[in-house]
Write an enzyme that holds these catalytic residues in place. Structure first.
Site, PDB file in Angstrom:
ATOM      1  N   ASP A 213      28.946  32.994  40.390  1.00  0.00           N
ATOM      2  CA  ASP A 213      28.082  31.826  40.528  1.00  0.00           C
ATOM      3  C   ASP A 213      28.084  31.306  41.975  1.00  0.00           C
ATOM      4  O   ASP A 213      29.152  31.176  42.586  1.00  0.00           O
ATOM      5  CB  ASP A 213      28.618  30.732  39.587  1.00  0.00           C
ATOM      6  CG  ASP A 213      27.677  29.560  39.441  1.00  0.00           C
ATOM      7  OD1 ASP A 213      26.569  29.763  38.913  1.00  0.00           O
ATOM      8  OD2 ASP A 213      28.044  28.436  39.838  1.00  0.00           O
ATOM      9  N   GLU A 264      41.500  47.998  41.054  1.00  0.00           N
ATOM     10  CA  GLU A 264      42.791  48.299  40.389  1.00  0.00           C
ATOM     11  C   GLU A 264      42.546  48.849  38.987  1.00  0.00           C
ATOM     12  O   GLU A 264      43.445  49.368  38.341  1.00  0.00           O
ATOM     13  CB  GLU A 264      43.633  47.010  40.252  1.00  0.00           C
ATOM     14  CG  GLU A 264      44.190  46.507  41.564  1.00  0.00           C
ATOM     15  CD  GLU A 264      44.701  45.053  41.436  1.00  0.00           C
ATOM     16  OE1 GLU A 264      44.818  44.517  40.301  1.00  0.00           O
ATOM     17  OE2 GLU A 264      44.977  44.457  42.493  1.00  0.00           O
TER      18      GLU A 264
HETATM   19  C1  BGC Z   1      24.076  28.373  37.909  1.00  0.00           C
HETATM   20  C2  BGC Z   1      23.578  27.051  37.424  1.00  0.00           C
HETATM   21  C3  BGC Z   1      24.607  26.010  37.791  1.00  0.00           C
HETATM   22  C4  BGC Z   1      24.954  26.043  39.284  1.00  0.00           C
HETATM   23  C5  BGC Z   1      26.200  25.298  39.585  1.00  0.00           C
HETATM   24  C6  BGC Z   1      24.077  28.143  39.392  1.00  0.00           C
HETATM   25  O1  BGC Z   1      23.376  28.715  40.227  1.00  0.00           O
HETATM   26  O2  BGC Z   1      23.284  29.465  37.535  1.00  0.00           O
HETATM   27  O3  BGC Z   1      23.324  27.051  36.054  1.00  0.00           O
HETATM   28  O4  BGC Z   1      24.096  24.751  37.486  1.00  0.00           O
HETATM   29  O5  BGC Z   1      25.161  27.350  39.717  1.00  0.00           O
HETATM   30  O6  BGC Z   1      27.303  25.956  39.047  1.00  0.00           O
END
Ligand code: BGC
Length: 549
Positions: A213, A264
């Protein structure tokens, strides 16, 4: 020769990955929230659909300030969604069905309920605990103004002031998203070590890969003087290597270390970066020394238009050839307006992922039938391309965005932080309809945590399963055929007399023709393998794709 073999280290290169937003997929215990046993119970559905892998959005303990992207404990399961034993049972069921498992890692920020953040609050100014985040004194006479004018992604300032342990108003901390999502300080060794621990924890439990993310935000230079918001911007695809928080070169040190962790394991664990960076800066995220793959979101922000699609496809194939990774094709995910709806908007409103701007009212202007026809055509085009395709739960039903969620039912922080000016992303996160009747359309035995509209009945899995012409049956046939036809990661363009047609051939004679226009066009000789819309006269209707051999 079929190159896709899920038993090899390269299984991900041309995989079809199905994204599950766990709270909205299937509810096994009737609390209105989807859960891990619910996913396990639907493994036969995923197997019959023919996907190679599932990616689970966060299922970790969370106060749900941002749909689970505010993680309170990275190595556990939200009790509302199940237990670690439930996770193991789900993983075993998926693997027994030949489906790989990818989980979401959220390293830029924790939840404010995370033990580190709670310790930082309790420990006070200047402490080691505070140093794991970005705490600053405020400006102004009493420090009651934020350290700078930066804004957060969900609206409002990117800083929040805390009360010190003695109850007095105190320091401010940085949060690029909701205020419940404090940004971590990635210069700290203990932060790095803890995330490597997390990657091993899930890898040891049999997870095959990770979706990272906001991968471009981890490293920051917060030295003063701060650049003003007008200069740093937000969500812009910067080319500035000194940008204070986006796409700094040092971020790749983190991923090179993670690659060692992934390697790993046998086969090595895979990873895909969610990095909204300038296209010329995506390569290091996707390289084999880095995460190995990166999302290409270009089609999410494209019009439904032949020349735009062609340019994007050509560019991305070139870019993946440079890094040695494979391309990633995406039309929908949990952050954007569903593509069946986008493509039904009149020209001019845009078919791009207007998730943050598509106001509820715009739904009156959506031509749902045109949107669905285009969505089917675009998905078939994507599935014929070299590389991997990421599908978002419900798109296989041709599901539309839900536009009329009442204010009191909304959950997305965007809605609250913009005081309703932006509706946010709840409309693509409404729990799936599994049956045409019954409480929550078979999602669970009681309600659903976001209200489902009456029209969901027509899109239910059970209803579409019985309809040979349904979108669900089209996806099933397309995925099965793709499994048979998929070969080397190359394509040759076929020039067609109509500018509205995009056509190409894959090795082995698999040809795909998409008509982005509205008038039917001629097709060359050949066997039609699959069509997104039936055509009685052997021509290709508008807003349609056929696969031929
Ligand atoms: C995720 C979102 C989230 C954001 C903050 C992103 O890009 O896909 O759903 O709100 O990151 O974590």
């Amino acid at each position: 020769m079929v190159l896709k073999d899920l038993g090899t280290a390269d299984w991900w290169r041309q995989a079809v990955v199905y994204q599950i937003y766990p709270r909205s997929f299937s509810d096994s215990d009737g609390d209105g929230i989807g859960d891990l046993p619910g996913i396990t119970s639907r493994v036969p559905y995923l197997r019959d659909l023919g996907v190679d892998a599932v990616w689970l959005s966060p299922f970790y303990p969370s106060e749900l300030a941002d749909g689970g992207y505010d993680v309170a404990d990275y190595r556990n399961v939200d009790p509302r969604l199940g237990t670690l034993d439930d996770f193991d049972a789900m993983s075993a069921a998926l693997h027994a069905a030949g489906i790989k498992l990818i989980v979401d890692i959220v390293p830029n920020h924790t939840s404010d309920q995370h033990e580190w953040f709670q310790a930082a609050l309790a420990a006070g100014r200047g402490s080691d605990e505070r140093d794991r985040y970005h705490f600053f004194e405020g400006k102004g006479e009493n420090g009651d103004e934020p350290p700078n004018d930066w804004q957060s992604h969900f609206g409002g300032p990117a800083w929040h002031r805390v009360d010190e342990p003695d109850g007095t108003p105190g320091q401010w901390y940085l949060h690029m998203f909701a205020r419940e999502q404090p940004d971590l300080n990635w210069e700290r060794d203990d932060v790095r070590a803890d995330f490597e621990h997390t990657l091993r924890f899930w890898s040891d439990r049999g997870v095959d890969g990770f979706r990272i993310d906001v991968a471009h935000y981890l490293r920051k230079d917060l030295s003063e003087p701060f650049a003003p918001f007008a200069v740093v911007g937000l969500g812009e695809l910067t080319l500035n290597p000194d940008h204070p928080f986006s796409d700094r070169d040092e971020v790749h040190e983190i991923y090179r270390a993670w690659r060692k962790v992934f390697d790993e394991y046998t086969p090595p664990r895979t990873a895909v970066a969610e990095a909204w960076v300038h296209k010329t800066r995506l390569a290091p995220y996707a390289s084999a020394e880095g995460l190995g793959q990166a999302f290409n979101f270009d089609l999410l922000v494209s019009e439904f238009e032949a020349s735009q699609f062609r340019e994007i496809i050509e560019e991305n194939l070139e870019r993946s050839a440079e890094t040695g990774s494979s391309s990633t094709w995406v039309l929908s995910n949990h952050d954007v307006t569903r593509h069946a709806t986008r493509y039904g908007l009149p020209a001019g409103l845009g078919h791009h992922a207007a998730a943050w701007t598509l106001a509820g009212g715009a739904h009156d202007e959506v031509d749902t039938a045109v949107g669905e026809a285009r969505a089917r055509a675009a998905t078939m085009l994507l599935l014929a391309l070299p590389g991997s395709t990421y599908l978002y739960q419900g798109e296989e039903l041709g599901l539309h965005e839900v536009g009329d969620i009442p204010a009191q039912s909304r959950q997305d922080p965007t809605f609250f932080r913009t005081e309703g000016k932006e509706v946010g992303r709840d409309g693509c996160r409404v729990p799936l309809p599994w049956s045409g009747t019954g409480s929550s359309f078979g999602f669970g035995s009681d309600g659903a945590h976001l209200p489902q509209p009456a029209w969901f009945a027509d899109y239910a899995v059970a209803v579409e399963a019985d309809d040979a012409a349904s979108t669900l049956n089209l996806y099933r046939r397309a995925l099965a055929l793709r499994g048979e036809l998929q070969t080397a990661e190359t394509l040759t363009w076929i020039e067609h007399p109509s500018a509205s047609v995009l056509a190409f051939e894959r090795p082995g004679g698999w040809r795909s023709f998409t008509n982005f226009g509205s008038e039917p066009v001629d097709l060359p000789e050949g066997e039609i393998l699959l069509a997104s819309t039936d055509s009685a006269d052997g021509r290709l209707p508008g807003n349609a794709t056929v696969w031929m051999r």
